[in-house]
Design a protein around this motif. Structure first.
Motif, PDB file in Angstrom:
ATOM      1  N   ALA A  48       1.140  -1.294   0.042  1.00 37.86           N
ATOM      2  CA  ALA A  48       0.080   0.079  -0.127  1.00 37.86           C
ATOM      3  C   ALA A  48       1.071   1.150   0.014  1.00 37.86           C
ATOM      4  O   ALA A  48       1.865   1.287   0.438  1.00 37.86           O
ATOM      5  N   TRP A  49       0.162   2.339  -0.621  1.00 41.01           N
ATOM      6  CA  TRP A  49       0.995   3.633  -0.634  1.00 41.01           C
ATOM      7  C   TRP A  49       1.031   4.399   0.768  1.00 41.01           C
ATOM      8  O   TRP A  49       0.273   4.303   1.420  1.00 41.01           O
ATOM      9  N   VAL A  50       2.169   4.740   1.160  1.00 40.59           N
ATOM     10  CA  VAL A  50       2.429   5.555   2.264  1.00 40.59           C
ATOM     11  C   VAL A  50       3.110   6.845   1.934  1.00 40.59           C
ATOM     12  O   VAL A  50       4.111   7.003   1.219  1.00 40.59           O
ATOM     13  N   GLN A  51       2.655   7.855   2.450  1.00 39.92           N
ATOM     14  CA  GLN A  51       3.092   9.296   2.281  1.00 39.92           C
ATOM     15  C   GLN A  51       4.504   9.207   2.533  1.00 39.92           C
ATOM     16  O   GLN A  51       4.817   9.190   3.736  1.00 39.92           O
ATOM     17  N   PRO A  52       5.624   9.554   1.503  1.00 45.15           N
ATOM     18  CA  PRO A  52       6.827   9.758   1.771  1.00 45.15           C
ATOM     19  C   PRO A  52       7.083  10.802   2.780  1.00 45.15           C
ATOM     20  O   PRO A  52       6.351  11.988   2.561  1.00 45.15           O
ATOM     21  N   GLN A  53       8.035  10.775   3.639  1.00 42.30           N
ATOM     22  CA  GLN A  53       8.313  12.293   4.319  1.00 42.30           C
ATOM     23  C   GLN A  53       9.337  13.066   3.871  1.00 42.30           C
ATOM     24  O   GLN A  53       9.611  14.169   4.220  1.00 42.30           O
ATOM     25  N   GLY A  54      10.059  12.574   2.887  1.00 37.55           N
ATOM     26  CA  GLY A  54      10.949  13.184   2.375  1.00 37.55           C
ATOM     27  C   GLY A  54      11.751  12.463   1.395  1.00 37.55           C
ATOM     28  O   GLY A  54      11.514  11.195   0.949  1.00 37.55           O
ATOM     29  N   ALA A  55      13.065  12.831   0.644  1.00 37.95           N
ATOM     30  CA  ALA A  55      13.748  12.274  -0.309  1.00 37.95           C
ATOM     31  C   ALA A  55      14.265  10.814   0.216  1.00 37.95           C
ATOM     32  O   ALA A  55      14.303  10.179  -0.749  1.00 37.95           O
ATOM     33  N   GLN A  56      14.436  10.792   1.405  1.00 30.92           N
ATOM     34  CA  GLN A  56      14.958   9.456   2.111  1.00 30.92           C
ATOM     35  C   GLN A  56      13.879   8.172   1.931  1.00 30.92           C
ATOM     36  O   GLN A  56      14.570   7.211   1.615  1.00 30.92           O
ATOM     37  N   ASP A  57      12.695   8.566   1.722  1.00 29.48           N
ATOM     38  CA  ASP A  57      11.714   7.415   1.575  1.00 29.48           C
ATOM     39  C   ASP A  57      10.866   7.589   0.292  1.00 29.48           C
ATOM     40  O   ASP A  57       9.824   7.027   0.240  1.00 29.48           O
ATOM     41  N   ALA A  58      11.270   8.505  -0.470  1.00 32.86           N
ATOM     42  CA  ALA A  58      10.494   8.565  -1.807  1.00 32.86           C
ATOM     43  C   ALA A  58      10.716   7.463  -2.509  1.00 32.86           C
ATOM     44  O   ALA A  58      11.410   6.465  -2.498  1.00 32.86           O
ATOM     45  N   TYR A  59       9.469   7.194  -3.552  1.00 31.48           N
ATOM     46  CA  TYR A  59       9.323   6.230  -4.373  1.00 31.48           C
ATOM     47  C   TYR A  59      10.175   6.347  -5.583  1.00 31.48           C
ATOM     48  O   TYR A  59      10.298   7.507  -6.240  1.00 31.48           O
TER      49      TYR A  59
END
Length: 91
Positions: A48-59
């Motif tokens: 499931a998609w989860v809102q990234p908090q920034g570049a470190q966990d971007a898709y």
């Protein structure tokens, strides 16, 4: 009978994506681009998609997720946008 913008259709053995709202043209004539659609491996569940908090966990480019009952493929790198808003192709 018209296709909405971003609709994906199969025509003559190829996948086409509409670039127009209320598109009544035959794919390959006007208002369409070839779409590359790769379905996810069905042996493991699609996350499931989860809102990234920034570049470190971007898709990453080509990441596949589910969101609001649909499966989405990232069409941009470092994707932090919600599927359906920007940067995702519904597959």
């Amino acid at each position: 009978d018209a296709y909405s913008k971003d609709a994906i259709v199969s025509y003559n053995g190829k996948q086409w994506k509409s670039t127009l709202d209320a598109n009544v043209w035959v794919p390959g004539i006007a208002g369409w681009v070839l779409a590359t659609v790769t379905l996810p491996d069905q042996t493991s569940p699609t996350p499931a998609w989860v809102q990234p908090q920034g570049a470190q966990d971007a898709y990453a480019l080509d990441a596949v997720v589910t969101h609001n009952g649909f499966t989405w493929k990232s069409i941009v790198g470092a994707n932090v946008w919600e599927p359906g808003v920007y940067g995702w192709l519904q597959i």
